[in-house]
Each structure stands twice: as structure tokens, then as C-alpha cells.
Enzyme design. Sequence first.
Site, PDB file in Angstrom:
ATOM      1  N   HIS A   1      -8.016   7.997   3.438  1.00  0.00           N
ATOM      2  CA  HIS A   1      -7.454   9.218   2.855  1.00  0.00           C
ATOM      3  C   HIS A   1      -8.577  10.060   2.280  1.00  0.00           C
ATOM      4  O   HIS A   1      -9.695   9.574   2.083  1.00  0.00           O
ATOM      5  CB  HIS A   1      -6.445   8.874   1.748  1.00  0.00           C
ATOM      6  CG  HIS A   1      -7.083   8.315   0.502  1.00  0.00           C
ATOM      7  ND1 HIS A   1      -7.548   7.029   0.421  1.00  0.00           N
ATOM      8  CD2 HIS A   1      -7.343   8.892  -0.700  1.00  0.00           C
ATOM      9  CE1 HIS A   1      -8.063   6.830  -0.793  1.00  0.00           C
ATOM     10  NE2 HIS A   1      -7.947   7.936  -1.489  1.00  0.00           N
TER      11      HIS A   1
ATOM     12  N   HIS B   1      -3.881   1.054   8.233  1.00  0.00           N
ATOM     13  CA  HIS B   1      -4.316   0.794   6.863  1.00  0.00           C
ATOM     14  C   HIS B   1      -5.837   0.728   6.695  1.00  0.00           C
ATOM     15  O   HIS B   1      -6.390   1.320   5.780  1.00  0.00           O
ATOM     16  CB  HIS B   1      -3.673  -0.496   6.339  1.00  0.00           C
ATOM     17  CG  HIS B   1      -4.060  -0.815   4.931  1.00  0.00           C
ATOM     18  ND1 HIS B   1      -3.626  -0.050   3.870  1.00  0.00           N
ATOM     19  CD2 HIS B   1      -4.858  -1.760   4.418  1.00  0.00           C
ATOM     20  CE1 HIS B   1      -4.148  -0.538   2.754  1.00  0.00           C
ATOM     21  NE2 HIS B   1      -4.893  -1.575   3.056  1.00  0.00           N
TER      22      HIS B   1
ATOM     23  N   CYS C   1       0.815   3.391   3.304  1.00  0.00           N
ATOM     24  CA  CYS C   1       1.203   2.854   4.611  1.00  0.00           C
ATOM     25  C   CYS C   1       2.578   3.383   5.035  1.00  0.00           C
ATOM     26  O   CYS C   1       3.430   3.661   4.192  1.00  0.00           O
ATOM     27  CB  CYS C   1       1.229   1.328   4.556  1.00  0.00           C
ATOM     28  SG  CYS C   1      -0.337   0.573   5.053  1.00  0.00           S
TER      29      CYS C   1
ATOM     30  N   HIS D   1      -6.725   2.477   2.149  1.00  0.00           N
ATOM     31  CA  HIS D   1      -6.102   3.213   3.249  1.00  0.00           C
ATOM     32  C   HIS D   1      -6.868   4.527   3.448  1.00  0.00           C
ATOM     33  O   HIS D   1      -7.137   5.220   2.477  1.00  0.00           O
ATOM     34  CB  HIS D   1      -4.639   3.487   2.885  1.00  0.00           C
ATOM     35  CG  HIS D   1      -3.817   3.863   4.069  1.00  0.00           C
ATOM     36  ND1 HIS D   1      -2.827   3.068   4.568  1.00  0.00           N
ATOM     37  CD2 HIS D   1      -3.871   4.947   4.875  1.00  0.00           C
ATOM     38  CE1 HIS D   1      -2.295   3.645   5.626  1.00  0.00           C
ATOM     39  NE2 HIS D   1      -2.921   4.791   5.826  1.00  0.00           N
TER      40      HIS D   1
ATOM     41  N   CYS E   1       0.855  -1.199   0.000  1.00  0.00           N
ATOM     42  CA  CYS E   1       0.000   0.000   0.000  1.00  0.00           C
ATOM     43  C   CYS E   1       0.887   1.243   0.000  1.00  0.00           C
ATOM     44  O   CYS E   1       1.696   1.429   0.904  1.00  0.00           O
ATOM     45  CB  CYS E   1      -0.887  -0.013   1.236  1.00  0.00           C
ATOM     46  SG  CYS E   1      -1.720   1.560   1.509  1.00  0.00           S
TER      47      CYS E   1
HETATM   48 ZN    ZN Z   1      -2.132   1.299   3.721  1.00  0.00          ZN
END
Ligand code: ZN
Length: 332
Positions: free
Chosen positions: A166, A114, A44, A164, A41
Site C-alpha cells: 500500500h 498480501h 486483504c 500488505h 489483515c
Molecule cells: Zn493483506
Amino acid sequence: MGELRRDPVRNRWVVIDPERPDREAALKVEAQPPPPLSGPCPLCPGNEAMTPPEIIAFGESSRQRNQTDWSVRVTPDLQPLCRIEGDFDRRPEGPFDVMNALGAHEIVIESPQHLLTWAEFPEQQLERVLRTYRMRSLDLRLDGRFRSLIVVKNNADAAGILRHPHSHVLALPFIPYGIEEELRGCREFYARKERCAFCDIILHERVSRVRRVVETDFFVVLAPFASRFPFETWLLPLRHASDFGKIGEKELVDLASLVKRTMQMVGKVLGNPSCTIVLHSTPFDEPHTHDYHWHLEIIPKTAPVAAFGWGARLFVNPIPPEEAAALMAQQM
Ligand SMILES: [Zn+2]
Ligand SMILES: [Zn+2]
Ligand SMILES: [Zn+2]
């Protein structure tokens, strides 16, 4: 038999019809398992090199740029809609207007963890996220090329590549249509009544209480009278304010806890659906101090929107907002 309702801000008619066949589908959404990651990811901790260099990050003072140990991190988007460098090169193409896609497209990486939804965020972490939005709004308005800012978050979007947590911050050289439509409606409302349309809505909903979900010292959560979508939810400051960038610290802390509670309520009623959360605030260059009122709109992705919704901007909502508000309030 449904009911036609007009949104007093957008002047748009909406069909509210609880007898629509898609009603059941709009009441329960199956939570989708996250898609398998095809690789590491990029958001991360430890993978900072996979994003463009950071714009700002919050962590210990000893932390080095683009290193791990951050709590919130802001970088340009990996696939930006617009670029920050260059000029507009505004030009006609016959009757059409064209300019370069200039703007800021940043992502706020909201947590080092995550898989986490806003309903699960610690309140302090949500406060950091909201402070980051405020900071980006105050910073990006200093660039005279940008006229407006929107923040868009897709919460727990199974279809999204990035699970994740955001959000996107966009500073644009124009005013997006959704806000333009509200600004126009608010301006006309104010011209007639010398009052802010959203303040009138808030006043009415606090008295009648049928679409009010919850309120705090500073904010109210309500299901709008002419809800376009099932469980459409608005979160508005009680006191008139047009600019999210000017939110005070006390209000911000209150907002963080209310956003978390609201997302928990939505999650309990609908089974953790994907949601789109949008921040609507006044444009930088037209402050609309008296007639616009900043707010958050939360739109859970429940039933698919009927084709005439997209085709004719005719919205048919099988869940009356009074019912949505009552179901949410029961979850408190
Ligand atoms: Zn992540
Ligand atoms: Zn107002
Ligand atoms: Zn809005």
C-alpha cells in the site's frame, strides 16, 4: 579521505566518504522476515469492512462498493494524519502559528495479494497503481484548501504494521519542507540561468554516464551527485515536466516497467531492503511550470543514518553514487 559535494538544487553539502566504518553495513542488508500478523489483515480482500468506506476502487463494472473483487482500492487511512472535514481555524499562539490538521490522508491498496513488493508486481498492476496516483492528484487539486500532494510508499518495511502492499497519498494545506527546499533551489537556479536545474542534471548525467543507471524513451534513473544516503536513486522524466498529474498514458506505461526494473536492481544489489519511495511534484497553487521537474526518489534503508545526520542535517554517505550506479547497472 572523503569528498564534500554540493547538491545544486538544495544547496546542501554532503560528505561522500567510502572509508567510513559503516560502509560494509550499507552494502548488504539482511532481508527481515515479515512480522507475524496479530489478526486478520485489514487490507486483504474479504476484510473491506475493516477499513473506512472506500473512496474509489478498480474492478469489474458489476462490482458493488466495499465488496471484494478489486484490483486497486483507495480508502481514507486507518489512522489519518489529518482530517478532510472542517476548517483551518488558523491562529497565533504568541510567536507560533497553529491550524487544524486538515488534509486528505488516503491509502492506495495496491494489490489484492498480501505479500508482494514492487519488484514482484506484474507491470500491469503497477500501471494501475500509477494511474491511481494520477487520478487522486487530479481529483484532490480541485479542493482549493490543498496546496500540495505527496505520495509515500514504504516498500517491504519489516517495521511496518501493515505488510500488505500500500502507499499513502497526502494532500496538504502547506508545502512539505522537503519539496519547499527543492522549489526554492530550483527557483533560484532558474532566476540565474533560465534553465531548469533538474534538466541540467539530466543532460549532464546522460552525457557523462557515470551516475546514470538506465534510461528509456521517457525516463532516466540515476544516482544523484550529492547522494544523501547509500543507493539513493532518482527517477526523472527526460522531457521537462513539473506536474506528475499531467503524465501521459505512454509515459505512465513506460514508468511502470522502469519502476519495476529499478526495484529489481535495488533488490539484487542490496538483498531486498526496505525502501522509501517518494513522489515529488509541483504544488497545486504554484505551478512552477518552468523551474520544477517532478521525480521519484527511492531511498533504501541500509545503514542507520549517523546521529549528526538527523541532528545537523549533515549527511555522510559511505557509498559514492558512481559506485552505486555501477553496481545497479550490472544487475540489468
Ligand atoms: Zn493483506
Ligand atoms: Zn526540467
Ligand atoms: Zn525531490
